[in-house]
Design a protein around this motif. Structure first.
Motif, PDB file in Angstrom:
ATOM      1  N   ASN A 256      15.783  -5.490   9.180  1.00  0.00           N
ATOM      2  CA  ASN A 256      16.297  -5.085   7.879  1.00  0.00           C
ATOM      3  C   ASN A 256      17.384  -4.022   8.069  1.00  0.00           C
ATOM      4  N   SER A 257      18.503  -4.158   7.346  1.00  0.00           N
ATOM      5  CA  SER A 257      19.568  -3.146   7.411  1.00  0.00           C
ATOM      6  C   SER A 257      20.371  -3.185   6.120  1.00  0.00           C
ATOM      7  N   TYR A 258      21.059  -2.080   5.829  1.00  0.00           N
ATOM      8  CA  TYR A 258      21.893  -2.071   4.618  1.00  0.00           C
ATOM      9  C   TYR A 258      23.005  -1.051   4.755  1.00  0.00           C
ATOM     10  N   GLN A 259      24.014  -1.229   3.903  1.00  0.00           N
ATOM     11  CA  GLN A 259      25.150  -0.310   3.792  1.00  0.00           C
ATOM     12  C   GLN A 259      25.378  -0.041   2.309  1.00  0.00           C
ATOM     13  N   THR A 260      25.437   1.228   1.923  1.00  0.00           N
ATOM     14  CA  THR A 260      25.617   1.549   0.506  1.00  0.00           C
ATOM     15  C   THR A 260      27.060   1.297   0.091  1.00  0.00           C
ATOM     16  N   LEU A 261      27.213   0.768  -1.115  1.00  0.00           N
ATOM     17  CA  LEU A 261      28.542   0.450  -1.653  1.00  0.00           C
ATOM     18  C   LEU A 261      28.938   1.346  -2.810  1.00  0.00           C
ATOM     19  N   GLU A 262      28.002   2.143  -3.310  1.00  0.00           N
ATOM     20  CA  GLU A 262      28.281   3.063  -4.415  1.00  0.00           C
ATOM     21  C   GLU A 262      27.631   4.401  -4.128  1.00  0.00           C
ATOM     22  N   PRO A 263      28.147   5.477  -4.716  1.00  0.00           N
ATOM     23  CA  PRO A 263      27.491   6.780  -4.541  1.00  0.00           C
ATOM     24  C   PRO A 263      26.145   6.801  -5.262  1.00  0.00           C
ATOM     25  N   ASP A 264      25.290   7.729  -4.810  1.00  0.00           N
ATOM     26  CA  ASP A 264      23.980   7.950  -5.446  1.00  0.00           C
ATOM     27  C   ASP A 264      23.166   6.652  -5.523  1.00  0.00           C
ATOM     28  N   THR A 265      23.100   5.970  -4.397  1.00  0.00           N
ATOM     29  CA  THR A 265      22.323   4.719  -4.328  1.00  0.00           C
ATOM     30  C   THR A 265      20.892   5.024  -3.884  1.00  0.00           C
ATOM     31  N   ALA A 266      19.948   4.568  -4.690  1.00  0.00           N
ATOM     32  CA  ALA A 266      18.522   4.746  -4.362  1.00  0.00           C
ATOM     33  C   ALA A 266      17.951   3.395  -3.938  1.00  0.00           C
ATOM     34  N   TYR A 267      17.591   3.315  -2.660  1.00  0.00           N
ATOM     35  CA  TYR A 267      17.070   2.081  -2.043  1.00  0.00           C
ATOM     36  C   TYR A 267      15.558   2.248  -1.963  1.00  0.00           C
ATOM     37  N   THR A 268      14.820   1.287  -2.526  1.00  0.00           N
ATOM     38  CA  THR A 268      13.373   1.445  -2.609  1.00  0.00           C
ATOM     39  C   THR A 268      12.674   0.236  -1.998  1.00  0.00           C
ATOM     40  N   TYR A 269      11.505   0.463  -1.391  1.00  0.00           N
ATOM     41  CA  TYR A 269      10.792  -0.659  -0.783  1.00  0.00           C
ATOM     42  C   TYR A 269       9.291  -0.402  -0.756  1.00  0.00           C
ATOM     43  N   LEU A 270       8.558  -1.477  -1.048  1.00  0.00           N
ATOM     44  CA  LEU A 270       7.101  -1.505  -0.924  1.00  0.00           C
ATOM     45  C   LEU A 270       6.749  -2.111   0.428  1.00  0.00           C
ATOM     46  N   VAL A 271       5.716  -1.588   1.087  1.00  0.00           N
ATOM     47  CA  VAL A 271       5.247  -2.149   2.355  1.00  0.00           C
ATOM     48  C   VAL A 271       3.731  -2.331   2.288  1.00  0.00           C
ATOM     49  N   ASN A 272       3.219  -3.269   3.072  1.00  0.00           N
ATOM     50  CA  ASN A 272       1.781  -3.566   3.008  1.00  0.00           C
ATOM     51  C   ASN A 272       0.999  -3.000   4.189  1.00  0.00           C
ATOM     52  N   ASP A 273       1.522  -1.948   4.792  1.00  0.00           N
ATOM     53  CA  ASP A 273       0.761  -1.189   5.776  1.00  0.00           C
ATOM     54  C   ASP A 273       1.310   0.229   5.784  1.00  0.00           C
ATOM     55  N   HIS A 274       0.461   1.170   6.154  1.00  0.00           N
ATOM     56  CA  HIS A 274       0.907   2.545   6.250  1.00  0.00           C
ATOM     57  C   HIS A 274       1.690   2.760   7.541  1.00  0.00           C
TER      58      HIS A 274
ATOM     59  N   VAL B 163       0.816  -1.221   0.000  1.00  0.00           N
ATOM     60  CA  VAL B 163       0.000   0.000   0.000  1.00  0.00           C
ATOM     61  C   VAL B 163       0.850   1.272   0.000  1.00  0.00           C
ATOM     62  N   GLN B 164       2.163   1.136   0.139  1.00  0.00           N
ATOM     63  CA  GLN B 164       3.010   2.320   0.218  1.00  0.00           C
ATOM     64  C   GLN B 164       4.361   1.996  -0.405  1.00  0.00           C
ATOM     65  N   ASN B 165       4.927   2.973  -1.147  1.00  0.00           N
ATOM     66  CA  ASN B 165       6.229   2.821  -1.783  1.00  0.00           C
ATOM     67  C   ASN B 165       7.156   3.915  -1.261  1.00  0.00           C
ATOM     68  N   ASN B 166       8.304   3.519  -0.719  1.00  0.00           N
ATOM     69  CA  ASN B 166       9.258   4.472  -0.149  1.00  0.00           C
ATOM     70  C   ASN B 166      10.598   4.366  -0.864  1.00  0.00           C
ATOM     71  N   VAL B 167      11.293   5.485  -0.955  1.00  0.00           N
ATOM     72  CA  VAL B 167      12.622   5.526  -1.561  1.00  0.00           C
ATOM     73  C   VAL B 167      13.561   6.242  -0.606  1.00  0.00           C
ATOM     74  N   SER B 168      14.729   5.620  -0.352  1.00  0.00           N
ATOM     75  CA  SER B 168      15.767   6.243   0.465  1.00  0.00           C
ATOM     76  C   SER B 168      16.975   6.503  -0.429  1.00  0.00           C
ATOM     77  N   PHE B 169      17.291   7.790  -0.660  1.00  0.00           N
ATOM     78  CA  PHE B 169      18.425   8.147  -1.518  1.00  0.00           C
ATOM     79  C   PHE B 169      19.645   8.403  -0.638  1.00  0.00           C
ATOM     80  N   ASN B 170      20.792   7.826  -1.036  1.00  0.00           N
ATOM     81  CA  ASN B 170      22.018   7.908  -0.244  1.00  0.00           C
ATOM     82  C   ASN B 170      23.143   8.489  -1.099  1.00  0.00           C
ATOM     83  N   ASP B 171      23.708   9.596  -0.633  1.00  0.00           N
ATOM     84  CA  ASP B 171      24.701  10.316  -1.436  1.00  0.00           C
ATOM     85  C   ASP B 171      25.997   9.552  -1.642  1.00  0.00           C
ATOM     86  N   LYS B 172      26.486   8.891  -0.600  1.00  0.00           N
ATOM     87  CA  LYS B 172      27.847   8.360  -0.686  1.00  0.00           C
ATOM     88  C   LYS B 172      27.923   6.935  -0.157  1.00  0.00           C
ATOM     89  N   PRO B 173      28.974   6.202  -0.533  1.00  0.00           N
ATOM     90  CA  PRO B 173      29.163   4.851  -0.004  1.00  0.00           C
ATOM     91  C   PRO B 173      29.364   4.886   1.510  1.00  0.00           C
TER      92      PRO B 173
END
Length: 469
Positions: A120-138, A53-63
């Motif tokens: 859930n966790s992550y670490q960016t490995l490249e610059p300008d990484t856009a991490y996106t995720y769909l979730v089924n609740d608001h 029901v919701q789509n989110n994007v997390s933009f990360n500038d640097k590794p």
């Protein structure tokens, strides 16, 4: 470098429900294209139809940007639009895999389904990484979350870039170690009609586990205009409807007709709407009264409905409403015997008091004990066979009501010949009020439920044990 031309493929991980997907990416000199989420193809590979029901994007500038570890009360479909990440997932749910870890690199050609309660966790490995995720609740501030420290020594995630050298929020740095994490409980099961005969049997079978709730009409009124907001429904997995209007003769009166339609249809419509909207499993108990009883053979689950009276009509309407819920089990039963006043206890009392009853001998079926209905519901929810309708009665040879009465007399040490068989017409000939028509044949075919690995108990053995108590 994003891999082009891979086929769509799902790969299970060591964490139950955590599934990695290879995504086809098509590229040329202009760039690339992918289907990041395609419901039909992905559910065909076994992905739950989780209803985002919701789509989110997390933009990360640097590794080195590092976020997590967050376990949220919803499912997530995680992917990368640009760049590349190292992802780490930790099972924070109650159960034997609590603390299990899975790590993987994700680029645009990979995605992962993260079930509720998996951190859930992550670490960016490249610059300008856009991490996106769909979730089924608001997102909600009232939701319950669990967190784990990124540097926890027990799970010992091998981060590509040392945590001392990366960008982490102060909030993430303060999360607890695994020993102090509040494990995420399973989604809740809500039992309606908890004070009735079946409701009490369900209490015996499902017990007092924290994620099982029991409620009555006084606690939750299905006619309430605010039903949609009466619970945080996404925290639930299953609703078991053990509530119904079962006074078949009263249903033939003006007041009883209104009561039966309100409980068996209007209330069921409200439950069906809630279950469908929130992806819940709805378990509903039905009746042999949806049939007219004219069949010469046992009724299968897909036999045409043809109710004779008001009660049967309301149960048939309720069945049709429940069938619109994608995740549903209709448990159709007959001749129910529970822990309160019923036909068996009445016959036993008459036998003890020296009363010789006249009992109907032209209606045929099998007894079904509420303990067995509750156990069959437990089985369906544990095994999760195909959704739909399942017949459940006691097994064994069909019998008439007069035959049941004679068996009660015999098992309690009395002469079964004291029971006089009569026709339904003669039995009700002197009735002073409306009488509901009864199906003459109430025998249900039990083969579909048996195919799921459940063996219905023999009705006569259950009767003997019931009377022995």
């Amino acid at each position: 470098m994003t891999a082009f031309g891979k086929g769509l493929q799902a790969t299970e991980t060591s964490i139950p429900g955590l599934v990695v997907f290879d995504l086809p990416v098509h590229g040329d000199g202009r760039g690339w294209f992918k289907e990041n989420w395609q419901r039909e193809k992905m559910t065909a590979l076994g992905l739950p139809d989780f209803g985002p029901v919701q789509n989110n994007v997390s933009f990360n500038d640097k590794p080195g940007t590092t976020r997590g570890i967050h376990a949220e009360p919803w499912d997530k479909w995680v992917s990368v639009a640009t760049g590349r990440i190292f992802g780490a997932w930790v099972d924070l749910r109650e159960g034997p895999t609590f603390g299990a870890v899975h790590t993987a690199e994700l680029d645009p050609s990979k995605a992962i389904f993260v079930p509720r309660g998996v951190g859930n966790s992550y670490q960016t490995l490249e610059p300008d990484t856009a991490y996106t995720y769909l979730v089924n609740d608001h997102w909600s501030p009232d939701a319950s979350y669990s967190f784990l420290n990124l540097a926890d020594e027990t799970v010992a995630i091998d981060w590509p870039i040392p945590l001392a050298d990366v960008e982490i929020s102060e909030k993430d740095k303060a999360h607890p170690r695994l020993a102090d994490v509040a494990a995420v409980p399973p989604r809740k099961t809500l039992v309606l009609g908890a004070n009735g005969q079946l409701g009490r049997a369900l209490r015996d079978v499902l017990g007092d586990r924290p994620h099982v709730e029991y409620t009555t009409r006084a606690d939750l009124d299905l006619a309430d205009a605010g039903l949609d907001r009466a619970r945080r429904w996404r925290d639930y997995d299953t609703i078991v409807n053990a509530a119904a209007h079962t006074a078949v003769d009263r249903a033939e009166t003006p007041d009883g007709r209104r009561e039966a339609w309100a409980a068996n249809v209007t209330g069921v419509a409200a439950l069906s709407r809630i279950a469908a909207a929130h992806g819940l499993t709805l378990v509903h108990v039905s009746s042999d009264y949806v049939f007219d009883g004219t069949s010469e053979t046992p009724y299968a689950e897909d036999a045409p409905l043809s109710p004779l009276g008001v009660y049967g009509q309301t149960k048939a309407a309720g069945d049709a409403l429940v069938a619109t819920v994608p995740r549903h089990y209709v448990v159709r039963t007959s001749w129910v015997i529970g822990d309160g006043k019923n036909f068996v206890t009445t016959m036993a009392s008459l036998a003890d008091r020296g009363v010789d009853p006249a009992v109907v001998d032209d209606q045929t079926g099998r007894l079904t004990f509420t303990a067995d209905i509750a156990d069959a519901i437990r089985h369906l929810l544990a095994v999760r066979p195909a959704y739909g309708t399942y017949n459940l009665t006691g097994a064994g040879a069909p019998i008439t009501w007069a035959g049941v009465a004679r068996r009660v007399f015999e098992l309690t040490g009395h002469d079964p010949a004291r029971v006089t068989p009569v026709s339904t017409a003669d039995y009700f000939a002197n009735a002073t009020g409306p009488i509901a028509p009864r199906p003459r044949n109430s025998v249900l075919d039990l083969s579909k439920l048996a195919s799921t690995g459940y063996a219905p108990a023999d009705a006569d053995e259950r009767l003997a044990a019931y009377l022995a108590r």
